[in-house]
Design a protein around this motif. Structure first.
Motif, PDB file in Angstrom:
ATOM      1  N   ILE A 146       0.839  -1.205   0.000  1.00  0.00           N
ATOM      2  CA  ILE A 146       0.000   0.000   0.000  1.00  0.00           C
ATOM      3  C   ILE A 146       0.874   1.255   0.000  1.00  0.00           C
ATOM      4  CG2 ILE A 146      -0.279   0.157   2.525  1.00  0.00           C
ATOM      5  CD1 ILE A 146      -2.831   1.017  -0.227  1.00  0.00           C
ATOM      6  N   SER A 147       2.063   1.159   0.601  1.00  0.00           N
ATOM      7  CA  SER A 147       2.987   2.296   0.540  1.00  0.00           C
ATOM      8  C   SER A 147       3.464   2.517  -0.890  1.00  0.00           C
ATOM      9  CB  SER A 147       4.193   2.047   1.455  1.00  0.00           C
ATOM     10  OG  SER A 147       3.776   1.881   2.791  1.00  0.00           O
ATOM     11  N   GLY A 148       3.697   1.424  -1.625  1.00  0.00           N
ATOM     12  CA  GLY A 148       4.087   1.542  -3.026  1.00  0.00           C
ATOM     13  C   GLY A 148       2.991   2.178  -3.867  1.00  0.00           C
ATOM     14  N   LEU A 149       1.735   1.757  -3.639  1.00  0.00           N
ATOM     15  CA  LEU A 149       0.608   2.354  -4.365  1.00  0.00           C
ATOM     16  C   LEU A 149       0.507   3.846  -4.069  1.00  0.00           C
ATOM     17  CD1 LEU A 149      -2.232  -0.320  -4.003  1.00  0.00           C
ATOM     18  CD2 LEU A 149      -1.261   0.559  -6.128  1.00  0.00           C
ATOM     19  N   THR A 150       0.742   4.203  -2.815  1.00  0.00           N
ATOM     20  CA  THR A 150       0.675   5.621  -2.444  1.00  0.00           C
ATOM     21  C   THR A 150       1.788   6.412  -3.125  1.00  0.00           C
ATOM     22  OG1 THR A 150      -0.207   4.954  -0.296  1.00  0.00           O
ATOM     23  CG2 THR A 150       0.593   7.210  -0.489  1.00  0.00           C
ATOM     24  N   LEU A 151       2.974   5.825  -3.178  1.00  0.00           N
ATOM     25  CA  LEU A 151       4.103   6.503  -3.831  1.00  0.00           C
ATOM     26  C   LEU A 151       3.815   6.724  -5.317  1.00  0.00           C
ATOM     27  CD1 LEU A 151       6.984   7.604  -3.691  1.00  0.00           C
ATOM     28  CD2 LEU A 151       7.818   5.287  -4.123  1.00  0.00           C
ATOM     29  N   VAL A 152       3.289   5.681  -5.971  1.00  0.00           N
ATOM     30  CA  VAL A 152       2.936   5.814  -7.399  1.00  0.00           C
ATOM     31  C   VAL A 152       1.895   6.906  -7.586  1.00  0.00           C
ATOM     32  CG1 VAL A 152       1.824   4.639  -9.333  1.00  0.00           C
ATOM     33  CG2 VAL A 152       3.548   3.448  -7.977  1.00  0.00           C
ATOM     34  N   SER A 153       0.914   6.955  -6.699  1.00  0.00           N
ATOM     35  CA  SER A 153      -0.137   7.976  -6.800  1.00  0.00           C
ATOM     36  C   SER A 153       0.446   9.366  -6.599  1.00  0.00           C
ATOM     37  CB  SER A 153      -1.221   7.705  -5.752  1.00  0.00           C
ATOM     38  OG  SER A 153      -1.790   6.433  -5.942  1.00  0.00           O
ATOM     39  N   LEU A 154       1.343   9.508  -5.640  1.00  0.00           N
ATOM     40  CA  LEU A 154       1.946  10.819  -5.391  1.00  0.00           C
ATOM     41  C   LEU A 154       2.767  11.293  -6.588  1.00  0.00           C
ATOM     42  CD1 LEU A 154       3.126  10.354  -1.686  1.00  0.00           C
ATOM     43  CD2 LEU A 154       1.301  11.851  -2.484  1.00  0.00           C
ATOM     44  N   LEU A 155       3.346  10.335  -7.315  1.00  0.00           N
ATOM     45  CA  LEU A 155       4.199  10.713  -8.443  1.00  0.00           C
ATOM     46  C   LEU A 155       3.413  10.898  -9.735  1.00  0.00           C
ATOM     47  CD1 LEU A 155       7.267   8.350  -7.852  1.00  0.00           C
ATOM     48  CD2 LEU A 155       7.172  10.822  -7.481  1.00  0.00           C
ATOM     49  N   LEU A 156       2.455   9.975 -10.003  1.00  0.00           N
ATOM     50  CA  LEU A 156       1.887   9.895 -11.346  1.00  0.00           C
ATOM     51  C   LEU A 156       0.429  10.307 -11.468  1.00  0.00           C
ATOM     52  CD1 LEU A 156       3.468   6.491 -12.486  1.00  0.00           C
ATOM     53  CD2 LEU A 156       4.309   8.809 -12.890  1.00  0.00           C
ATOM     54  N   ALA A 157      -0.265  10.568 -10.395  1.00  0.00           N
ATOM     55  CA  ALA A 157      -1.683  10.919 -10.505  1.00  0.00           C
ATOM     56  C   ALA A 157      -1.856  12.201 -11.333  1.00  0.00           C
ATOM     57  CB  ALA A 157      -2.277  11.118  -9.118  1.00  0.00           C
ATOM     58  N   PRO A 158      -2.820  12.205 -12.279  1.00  0.00           N
ATOM     59  CA  PRO A 158      -3.049  13.403 -13.086  1.00  0.00           C
ATOM     60  C   PRO A 158      -3.388  14.598 -12.191  1.00  0.00           C
ATOM     61  CG  PRO A 158      -4.258  11.526 -13.943  1.00  0.00           C
ATOM     62  CD  PRO A 158      -3.727  11.104 -12.622  1.00  0.00           C
ATOM     63  N   GLN A 159      -3.015  15.745 -12.597  1.00  0.00           N
ATOM     64  CA  GLN A 159      -3.236  17.008 -11.907  1.00  0.00           C
ATOM     65  C   GLN A 159      -2.376  17.178 -10.654  1.00  0.00           C
ATOM     66  OE1 GLN A 159      -5.101  19.174 -13.486  1.00  0.00           O
ATOM     67  NE2 GLN A 159      -5.645  17.616 -15.007  1.00  0.00           N
ATOM     68  N   ARG A 160      -2.385  16.187  -9.738  1.00  0.00           N
ATOM     69  CA  ARG A 160      -1.675  16.352  -8.467  1.00  0.00           C
ATOM     70  C   ARG A 160      -0.327  15.639  -8.413  1.00  0.00           C
ATOM     71  NH1 ARG A 160      -7.008  15.670  -6.136  1.00  0.00           N
ATOM     72  NH2 ARG A 160      -7.705  17.635  -5.213  1.00  0.00           N
ATOM     73  N   GLY A 161      -0.037  14.769  -9.362  1.00  0.00           N
ATOM     74  CA  GLY A 161       1.202  14.000  -9.331  1.00  0.00           C
ATOM     75  C   GLY A 161       2.435  14.879  -9.475  1.00  0.00           C
ATOM     76  N   LEU A 162       3.489  14.544  -8.750  1.00  0.00           N
ATOM     77  CA  LEU A 162       4.707  15.359  -8.780  1.00  0.00           C
ATOM     78  C   LEU A 162       5.349  15.355 -10.157  1.00  0.00           C
ATOM     79  CD1 LEU A 162       6.243  14.316  -5.337  1.00  0.00           C
ATOM     80  CD2 LEU A 162       5.025  16.426  -5.909  1.00  0.00           C
ATOM     81  N   VAL A 163       5.282  14.191 -10.857  1.00  0.00           N
ATOM     82  CA  VAL A 163       5.887  14.113 -12.189  1.00  0.00           C
ATOM     83  C   VAL A 163       5.159  15.050 -13.154  1.00  0.00           C
ATOM     84  CG1 VAL A 163       6.274  12.608 -14.173  1.00  0.00           C
ATOM     85  CG2 VAL A 163       6.759  11.785 -11.853  1.00  0.00           C
ATOM     86  N   TRP A 164       3.829  15.030 -13.110  1.00  0.00           N
ATOM     87  CA  TRP A 164       3.063  15.895 -14.020  1.00  0.00           C
ATOM     88  C   TRP A 164       3.285  17.363 -13.675  1.00  0.00           C
ATOM     89  CZ3 TRP A 164       1.841  13.466 -18.106  1.00  0.00           C
ATOM     90  CH2 TRP A 164       1.487  12.121 -18.062  1.00  0.00           C
ATOM     91  N   ALA A 165       3.423  17.661 -12.387  1.00  0.00           N
ATOM     92  CA  ALA A 165       3.705  19.048 -11.995  1.00  0.00           C
ATOM     93  C   ALA A 165       5.069  19.475 -12.529  1.00  0.00           C
ATOM     94  CB  ALA A 165       3.671  19.175 -10.472  1.00  0.00           C
ATOM     95  N   TRP A 166       6.040  18.551 -12.485  1.00  0.00           N
ATOM     96  CA  TRP A 166       7.364  18.865 -13.009  1.00  0.00           C
ATOM     97  C   TRP A 166       7.301  19.086 -14.527  1.00  0.00           C
ATOM     98  CZ3 TRP A 166      10.585  16.198 -16.464  1.00  0.00           C
ATOM     99  CH2 TRP A 166      11.892  16.694 -16.551  1.00  0.00           C
TER     100      TRP A 166
END
Length: 293
Positions: free
Chosen positions: A263-283
């Motif tokens: 579940i920590s891995g799923l959360t990390l993926v969500s923090l990085l890749l989720a549209p609009q809020r993901g860190l990667v998309w923000a970058w």
């Protein structure tokens, strides 16, 4: 591996119990996260330990239902004490939560140490409630989890509108005449239910992750409450089944911690890749060159 998921009794039982835990804790935990009460889940899961040991001392039995009742009683008392401290003293909620967490968990460890020194073997296995031992789940344990957890989800569905208003705007809920105090106690009690059904699987120390992480991951993907709660339950169930499957691939790979890692891995993926809020998309958005005007 997937064939064993359906035809191996032990793996099927563990996966089913873990999925049930993920659904209940994920869906109810979404409201705790929205109400900024994530630490309450942590404090209550630690507060469950003395209740488990006292239930064993009183009944002399390690039946899951008896221990769950003891854990629920201790969790609920801990939550009510936190609410009373915040309401009647100058202490903030984080201080009250830290105080109750340390006090109850310390008392639980003392009781557990004392009970384990008894000259009998009846108390053997009580320490598994610290870090969980999902591999020992039996069919009757899963049934007990369902009997306790599914009615909690039904109550949440019946009080959906009131709980949603309270989660987003407690002042508005009070202004339109909703019984805020009663709803607060109701949501806290549902959180107690979510915690106690996971104590045997992931333990008192790690249970808070199953309350917070699925909801934190789901929050990254949507702004709609219904979708967030559903996603939180799906993420929790996915982590439960994935953790059970992965732990079955190697010897001495504990299931509870593996579920928390998933579940920590799923959360990390969500923090990085989720549209609009993901860190990667923000970058990517920030790195995109601005067209000259």
């Amino acid at each position: 591996m997937f064939n064993d998921l359906f035809f191996d009794y032990t793996l099927r039982t563990v996966a089913l119990g873990s999925a049930l835990l993920g659904i209940v804790s994920g869906m109810i935990g979404a409201f705790a996260v929205l109400r900024r009460q994530s630490l309450l889940g942590d404090a209550m899961s630690h507060a469950a330990l003395p209740g488990i040991v006292l239930a064993f001392i009183v009944t002399g039995s390690k039946e899951p239902m008896a221990l769950m009742i003891g854990a629920a009683f201790a969790c609920w008392i801990g939550a009510m004490v936190v609410m009373s401290i915040v309401r009647t003293t100058r202490l903030k909620s984080d201080s009250a939560l830290g105080l109750i967490l340390a006090t109850f968990f310390g008392a639980g460890l003392l009781l557990l140490t004392w009970v384990q020194k008894w000259p009998t073997a009846a108390q053997a296995g009580l320490d598994k409630y610290l870090f969980g031992q999902a591999a020992t789940l039996l069919e009757r344990d899963v049934v007990a989890m369902a009997v306790i957890g599914l009615p909690a989800l039904l109550i949440l569905a019946l009080c959906w509108k009131e709980c949603a208003i309270l989660a987003f705007d407690p002042d508005f809920a009070s202004s339109i005449g909703l019984p805020v105090r009663i709803l607060d106690v109701l949501l806290t009690s549902l959180l107690v239910v979510a915690i106690i059904i996971g104590l045997q699987t992931v333990g008192a120390v790690l249970m808070s992750a199953m309350i917070v992480a699925p909801a934190a991951a789901a929050r990254q993907w949507t702004d709609r409450l219904g979708v967030m709660v559903a996603l939180s339950g799906i993420f929790g169930a996915t982590a439960g089944v994935a953790g059970a499957l992965l732990s079955s691939t190697a010897a001495r790979l504990p299931t509870g911690p593996m579920i928390v890692v998933c579940i920590s891995g799923l959360t990390l993926v969500s923090l990085l890749l989720a549209p609009q809020r993901g860190l990667v998309w923000a970058w990517v958005r920030n790195a995109r060159p601005v067209a000259p005007s």
